[in-house]
Design a protein around this motif. Structure first.
Motif, mmCIF file in Angstrom:
data_model
loop_
_atom_site.group_PDB
_atom_site.id
_atom_site.type_symbol
_atom_site.label_atom_id
_atom_site.label_comp_id
_atom_site.label_asym_id
_atom_site.label_seq_id
_atom_site.Cartn_x
_atom_site.Cartn_y
_atom_site.Cartn_z
ATOM 1 N N ASP A 168 31.250 -10.270 23.299
ATOM 2 C CA ASP A 168 31.047 -11.086 24.500
ATOM 3 C C ASP A 168 32.111 -10.707 25.532
ATOM 4 O OD1 ASP A 168 30.794 -13.055 26.394
ATOM 5 O OD2 ASP A 168 30.626 -14.697 24.963
ATOM 6 N N PRO A 169 31.739 -10.488 26.800
ATOM 7 C CA PRO A 169 32.717 -10.077 27.823
ATOM 8 C C PRO A 169 33.862 -11.073 27.984
ATOM 9 C CG PRO A 169 30.478 -9.886 28.693
ATOM 10 C CD PRO A 169 30.383 -10.525 27.337
ATOM 11 N N GLN A 227 36.090 -10.379 25.153
ATOM 12 C CA GLN A 227 36.743 -9.098 25.380
ATOM 13 C C GLN A 227 37.904 -9.258 26.366
ATOM 14 O OE1 GLN A 227 36.129 -6.263 23.776
ATOM 15 N NE2 GLN A 227 37.782 -5.251 24.865
ATOM 16 N N GLY A 228 37.674 -10.030 27.432
ATOM 17 C CA GLY A 228 38.741 -10.265 28.412
ATOM 18 C C GLY A 228 39.931 -10.973 27.783
ATOM 19 N N GLU A 229 39.649 -11.969 26.956
ATOM 20 C CA GLU A 229 40.725 -12.692 26.282
ATOM 21 C C GLU A 229 41.454 -11.793 25.288
ATOM 22 O OE1 GLU A 229 41.904 -15.782 27.004
ATOM 23 O OE2 GLU A 229 40.469 -15.673 28.655
ATOM 24 N N LEU A 230 40.705 -10.927 24.612
ATOM 25 C CA LEU A 230 41.337 -9.989 23.682
ATOM 26 C C LEU A 230 42.261 -9.028 24.427
ATOM 27 C CD1 LEU A 230 38.413 -9.129 21.252
ATOM 28 C CD2 LEU A 230 40.484 -10.427 20.723
ATOM 29 N N GLU A 231 41.816 -8.583 25.594
ATOM 30 C CA GLU A 231 42.658 -7.690 26.394
ATOM 31 C C GLU A 231 43.928 -8.406 26.856
ATOM 32 O OE1 GLU A 231 40.188 -6.075 29.471
ATOM 33 O OE2 GLU A 231 38.924 -4.995 28.037
ATOM 34 N N LYS A 232 43.775 -9.680 27.265
ATOM 35 C CA LYS A 232 44.953 -10.464 27.653
ATOM 36 C C LYS A 232 45.902 -10.616 26.467
ATOM 37 C CE LYS A 232 42.751 -13.365 31.170
ATOM 38 N NZ LYS A 232 42.345 -14.745 31.486
ATOM 39 N N LEU A 233 45.319 -10.876 25.298
ATOM 40 C CA LEU A 233 46.122 -11.031 24.090
ATOM 41 C C LEU A 233 46.852 -9.737 23.759
ATOM 42 C CD1 LEU A 233 46.891 -12.835 21.695
ATOM 43 C CD2 LEU A 233 44.870 -11.986 20.521
#
Length: 121
Positions: free
Chosen positions: A22-23, A26-32
């Motif tokens: 889910d985008p 994915q965005g939260e994973l990138e922030k993490l």
């Protein structure tokens, strides 16, 4: 048996990689990941600073030991003076605090006297 387990793990990993993420996730994973990188960078900087502190501390200790060897007797003889000075400073602080507290209490007492006079009228 181990071979079968490895094959199953490999298949699970392949299926996992094929699934679309889910985008928003994915965005939260990138922030993490970015936050993790920032934390790692800060930890590295902290360790570098600690190492520098240790080296400066060792250097200062060595210099201090050299000075103590060089002028140790005068330093020992001056300790009573510096102790008396420290105690005098503490006494001054106590006096100033006491003076300030007395001034506050006098103002409070004057205000209370005024309140009593007003209530009696």
């Amino acid at each position: 048996m181990e071979h079968l387990e490895k094959e199953l793990r490999a298949e699970d990993e392949a299926e996992y990689e094929e699934e679309a993420v889910d985008p928003r996730i994915q965005g939260e994973l990138e922030k993490l990941n970015q936050s993790t990188d920032d934390i790692n960078r800060c930890e590295t900087e902290l360790e570098d600073a600690r190492q520098k502190f240790r080296s400066v501390l060792v250097e200062a200790t060595v210099k201090l030991d050299e000075l103590v060897k060089k002028i140790g007797k005068p330093v020992e003889e001056s300790k009573p003076y510096w102790e008396a000075r420290r105690l005098a400073r503490q006494g001054l602080v106590v006096c100033v605090r006491s003076w300030w507290l007395q001034a506050v209490l006098e103002e409070t007492a004057a205000g209370l006297k005024l309140c009593v006079i007003v209530f009696m009228l």
